[in-house]
Motif scaffolding. Structure first.
Motif, PDB file in Angstrom:
ATOM      1  N   GLN A 122      24.549 -49.002  34.960  1.00  0.00           N
ATOM      2  CA  GLN A 122      25.292 -50.224  35.598  1.00  0.00           C
ATOM      3  C   GLN A 122      26.980 -50.102  34.923  1.00  0.00           C
ATOM      4  O   GLN A 122      27.059 -49.983  33.663  1.00  0.00           O
ATOM      5  CB  GLN A 122      25.029 -51.542  35.495  1.00  0.00           C
ATOM      6  N   LEU A 123      27.897 -50.260  35.613  1.00  0.00           N
ATOM      7  CA  LEU A 123      29.224 -50.257  35.117  1.00  0.00           C
ATOM      8  C   LEU A 123      29.624 -51.609  34.938  1.00  0.00           C
ATOM      9  O   LEU A 123      29.535 -52.616  35.507  1.00  0.00           O
ATOM     10  CB  LEU A 123      30.245 -49.777  36.249  1.00  0.00           C
ATOM     11  N   PHE A 124      30.293 -51.684  33.680  1.00  0.00           N
ATOM     12  CA  PHE A 124      30.885 -52.927  33.150  1.00  0.00           C
ATOM     13  C   PHE A 124      32.423 -52.880  32.808  1.00  0.00           C
ATOM     14  O   PHE A 124      32.798 -51.768  32.375  1.00  0.00           O
ATOM     15  CB  PHE A 124      30.349 -53.465  31.755  1.00  0.00           C
ATOM     16  N   GLY A 174      25.044 -40.222  30.728  1.00  0.00           N
ATOM     17  CA  GLY A 174      26.048 -40.793  31.077  1.00  0.00           C
ATOM     18  C   GLY A 174      25.545 -42.284  31.712  1.00  0.00           C
ATOM     19  O   GLY A 174      26.480 -43.154  31.852  1.00  0.00           O
ATOM     20  N   ASP A 175      24.647 -42.815  31.656  1.00  0.00           N
ATOM     21  CA  ASP A 175      23.949 -43.925  31.876  1.00  0.00           C
ATOM     22  C   ASP A 175      24.335 -45.125  30.902  1.00  0.00           C
ATOM     23  O   ASP A 175      24.246 -46.264  31.321  1.00  0.00           O
ATOM     24  CB  ASP A 175      22.720 -44.032  32.549  1.00  0.00           C
ATOM     25  N   ASN A 176      24.362 -44.648  29.597  1.00  0.00           N
ATOM     26  CA  ASN A 176      24.729 -45.589  28.432  1.00  0.00           C
ATOM     27  C   ASN A 176      25.761 -45.054  27.596  1.00  0.00           C
ATOM     28  O   ASN A 176      25.442 -44.114  27.294  1.00  0.00           O
ATOM     29  CB  ASN A 176      23.387 -45.832  27.616  1.00  0.00           C
ATOM     30  N   THR A 177      26.837 -45.806  27.451  1.00  0.00           N
ATOM     31  CA  THR A 177      28.214 -45.138  26.859  1.00  0.00           C
ATOM     32  C   THR A 177      28.601 -46.092  25.762  1.00  0.00           C
ATOM     33  O   THR A 177      28.221 -47.465  25.960  1.00  0.00           O
ATOM     34  CB  THR A 177      29.083 -44.732  27.928  1.00  0.00           C
ATOM     35  N   ARG A 178      29.400 -45.766  24.861  1.00  0.00           N
ATOM     36  CA  ARG A 178      30.366 -46.413  24.196  1.00  0.00           C
ATOM     37  C   ARG A 178      31.210 -47.420  25.153  1.00  0.00           C
ATOM     38  O   ARG A 178      31.535 -46.811  26.111  1.00  0.00           O
ATOM     39  CB  ARG A 178      30.974 -45.762  23.150  1.00  0.00           C
ATOM     40  N   GLU A 179      31.655 -48.397  24.290  1.00  0.00           N
ATOM     41  CA  GLU A 179      32.875 -48.816  25.416  1.00  0.00           C
ATOM     42  C   GLU A 179      34.252 -48.080  25.153  1.00  0.00           C
ATOM     43  O   GLU A 179      34.676 -48.044  23.910  1.00  0.00           O
ATOM     44  CB  GLU A 179      32.993 -50.489  24.798  1.00  0.00           C
ATOM     45  N   PHE A 180      34.782 -48.066  26.278  1.00  0.00           N
ATOM     46  CA  PHE A 180      36.150 -47.159  26.176  1.00  0.00           C
ATOM     47  C   PHE A 180      37.305 -48.103  26.521  1.00  0.00           C
ATOM     48  O   PHE A 180      37.167 -48.925  27.545  1.00  0.00           O
ATOM     49  CB  PHE A 180      36.145 -46.163  27.500  1.00  0.00           C
ATOM     50  N   ARG A 194      26.840 -39.953  39.924  1.00  0.00           N
ATOM     51  CA  ARG A 194      27.066 -40.566  38.564  1.00  0.00           C
ATOM     52  C   ARG A 194      26.413 -39.501  37.572  1.00  0.00           C
ATOM     53  O   ARG A 194      26.811 -39.567  36.338  1.00  0.00           O
ATOM     54  CB  ARG A 194      26.497 -42.060  38.271  1.00  0.00           C
ATOM     55  N   ASP A 195      25.412 -38.956  37.989  1.00  0.00           N
ATOM     56  CA  ASP A 195      24.485 -38.171  37.005  1.00  0.00           C
ATOM     57  C   ASP A 195      25.006 -36.637  37.137  1.00  0.00           C
ATOM     58  O   ASP A 195      24.285 -35.810  36.360  1.00  0.00           O
ATOM     59  CB  ASP A 195      23.074 -38.245  37.270  1.00  0.00           C
ATOM     60  N   ASN A 196      26.149 -36.257  37.964  1.00  0.00           N
ATOM     61  CA  ASN A 196      26.634 -35.040  37.960  1.00  0.00           C
ATOM     62  C   ASN A 196      28.085 -34.829  38.191  1.00  0.00           C
ATOM     63  O   ASN A 196      28.473 -34.404  39.076  1.00  0.00           O
ATOM     64  CB  ASN A 196      25.762 -34.350  39.272  1.00  0.00           C
ATOM     65  N   SER A 197      28.776 -35.661  37.226  1.00  0.00           N
ATOM     66  CA  SER A 197      29.982 -35.759  37.173  1.00  0.00           C
ATOM     67  C   SER A 197      30.953 -35.481  35.753  1.00  0.00           C
ATOM     68  O   SER A 197      30.245 -36.507  34.882  1.00  0.00           O
ATOM     69  CB  SER A 197      30.715 -36.945  38.086  1.00  0.00           C
ATOM     70  N   PHE A 202      33.165 -38.185  29.684  1.00  0.00           N
ATOM     71  CA  PHE A 202      32.930 -36.972  28.920  1.00  0.00           C
ATOM     72  C   PHE A 202      34.167 -36.270  28.714  1.00  0.00           C
ATOM     73  O   PHE A 202      35.207 -36.912  27.965  1.00  0.00           O
ATOM     74  CB  PHE A 202      32.098 -35.968  29.897  1.00  0.00           C
ATOM     75  N   THR A 203      34.503 -35.052  29.104  1.00  0.00           N
ATOM     76  CA  THR A 203      35.494 -33.963  28.587  1.00  0.00           C
ATOM     77  C   THR A 203      36.872 -34.397  29.196  1.00  0.00           C
ATOM     78  O   THR A 203      37.962 -34.122  28.818  1.00  0.00           O
ATOM     79  CB  THR A 203      35.101 -32.713  28.939  1.00  0.00           C
ATOM     80  N   VAL A 204      36.832 -35.429  30.512  1.00  0.00           N
ATOM     81  CA  VAL A 204      38.157 -35.539  31.117  1.00  0.00           C
ATOM     82  C   VAL A 204      38.920 -36.623  30.381  1.00  0.00           C
ATOM     83  O   VAL A 204      40.096 -36.437  30.316  1.00  0.00           O
ATOM     84  CB  VAL A 204      37.759 -36.230  32.537  1.00  0.00           C
ATOM     85  N   GLY A 205      38.302 -37.503  29.790  1.00  0.00           N
ATOM     86  CA  GLY A 205      38.940 -38.542  28.993  1.00  0.00           C
ATOM     87  C   GLY A 205      39.768 -39.305  29.781  1.00  0.00           C
ATOM     88  O   GLY A 205      39.712 -39.408  30.983  1.00  0.00           O
ATOM     89  N   PHE A 206      40.739 -40.155  28.999  1.00  0.00           N
ATOM     90  CA  PHE A 206      41.869 -41.068  29.939  1.00  0.00           C
ATOM     91  C   PHE A 206      42.871 -39.913  30.724  1.00  0.00           C
ATOM     92  O   PHE A 206      43.255 -39.030  30.078  1.00  0.00           O
ATOM     93  CB  PHE A 206      42.252 -41.745  28.971  1.00  0.00           C
ATOM     94  N   VAL A 207      43.007 -40.487  31.518  1.00  0.00           N
ATOM     95  CA  VAL A 207      44.014 -39.715  32.510  1.00  0.00           C
ATOM     96  C   VAL A 207      45.368 -40.000  32.593  1.00  0.00           C
ATOM     97  O   VAL A 207      45.586 -41.240  32.898  1.00  0.00           O
ATOM     98  CB  VAL A 207      43.327 -39.531  33.931  1.00  0.00           C
ATOM     99  N   PRO A 208      46.301 -39.543  31.888  1.00  0.00           N
ATOM    100  CA  PRO A 208      47.819 -39.969  31.943  1.00  0.00           C
ATOM    101  C   PRO A 208      48.079 -40.209  33.502  1.00  0.00           C
ATOM    102  O   PRO A 208      48.038 -39.146  34.334  1.00  0.00           O
ATOM    103  CB  PRO A 208      48.687 -39.054  31.117  1.00  0.00           C
ATOM    104  N   GLU A 209      49.007 -41.241  33.566  1.00  0.00           N
ATOM    105  CA  GLU A 209      49.714 -41.509  35.014  1.00  0.00           C
ATOM    106  C   GLU A 209      50.475 -40.122  35.411  1.00  0.00           C
ATOM    107  O   GLU A 209      50.572 -40.150  36.312  1.00  0.00           O
ATOM    108  CB  GLU A 209      50.476 -42.658  34.899  1.00  0.00           C
ATOM    109  N   GLU A 210      51.205 -39.501  34.555  1.00  0.00           N
ATOM    110  CA  GLU A 210      51.932 -38.320  34.993  1.00  0.00           C
ATOM    111  C   GLU A 210      51.102 -37.137  35.527  1.00  0.00           C
ATOM    112  O   GLU A 210      51.596 -36.373  36.188  1.00  0.00           O
ATOM    113  CB  GLU A 210      52.668 -37.575  33.452  1.00  0.00           C
TER     114      GLU A 210
END
Length: 249
Positions: A122-124, A174-180, A194-197, A202-210
């Motif tokens: 579940q997404l929080f 990906g069902d249980n992660t740290r808090e980002f 959600r289980d195939n993304s 993961f490696t995408v990380g935060f996406v800059p608005e640019e």
């Protein structure tokens, strides 16, 4: 009419043809840079919302323009001009931060300053669970990519945007992660499958608005089985007519 007159006429005709071609190319470049860009779905990370073989129009002006709005991403300026922020739930094409030569498409779930976490699937957002209700199952490999029934959950974000997600594998990585904590000027992206993304978990990380290219708006063509739109002989069996000219939600 003299031979010279005929020669001038032929040259004029060729010049007009070249002029028309150049003008058409410039117009196509302007449309692609400022207005719309076609985009094909390369993977199953956004199933069931988007399927491989879907062809979209991406609205380029939705979030303003950056270097990545232009073909080949020339380093002419930094940041965005005429910028506008995406909303939660927008389906966005962006440049993959570790390798900006690659285009990715995901859904915006986290805005700058948000705290994002997955707990038991579940997404929080900011410590509050996003409502998630099981709405049934899909038993169609063209949609789920697997030959078995798959549970479908409807999520509703705080701004009221709702969409379906797939749960291929309970208790996946990906069902249980740290808090980002999303930094200023960045966004948190997730795929609906959600289980195939490969996404911000993961490696995408935060996406800059640019890195934002545009918002996915409409599916103008869709074909299954890895077929090309140019393979007209495969249309009777592979075309998905129910997806043509449908809005992306």
């Amino acid at each position: 009419m003299s031979v010279a007159d005929k020669s001038v006429k032929k040259k004029g005709g060729l010049g007009e043809t070249v002029s028309v071609i150049v003008q058409a190319l410039l117009l196509a470049l302007v449309i692609r840079t400022l207005l719309f860009q076609p985009f094909s779905i390369p993977s199953g990370s956004m199933r069931p919302t988007l399927l491989e073989g879907d062809y979209l129009f991406v609205t380029k002006w939705a979030y303003g323009y950056s270097r990545y709005s232009m073909p080949f991403s020339p380093n002419l300026f930094s940041g965005r001009i005429w910028g506008s922020s995406p909303e939660r739930g927008d389906v966005v094409v962006f440049k993959y931060p570790p390798n900006p030569s690659l285009d990715y498409i995901k859904r915006v779930v986290g805005l700058p300053g948000d705290r994002i976490q997955m707990r038991e699937g579940q997404l929080f957002i900011n410590g509050v669970a996003v409502p998630r209700a099981k709405v049934g199952q899909i038993d169609n490999p063209d949609i789920t990519e697997v030959d078995r029934p798959v549970d479908v959950y409807r999520e509703t974000l705080p701004n009221g945007v709702s969409y379906d997600t797939l749960d291929l594998t309970p208790n996946s990585i990906g069902d249980n992660t740290r808090e980002f904590v999303v930094p200023a000027g960045h966004y948190f992206m997730m795929g609906d499958n959600r289980d195939n993304s490969t996404d911000s978990r993961f490696t995408v990380g935060f996406v800059p608005e640019e890195n934002l290219v545009g918002r996915a708006n409409i599916i103008f063509f869709s074909i299954a089985d890895g077929a090309s739109p140019l393979e007209l002989w495969k249309w009777p069996g592979s075309l998905r007519p129910g997806r043509l000219f449908t809005m992306v939600n």
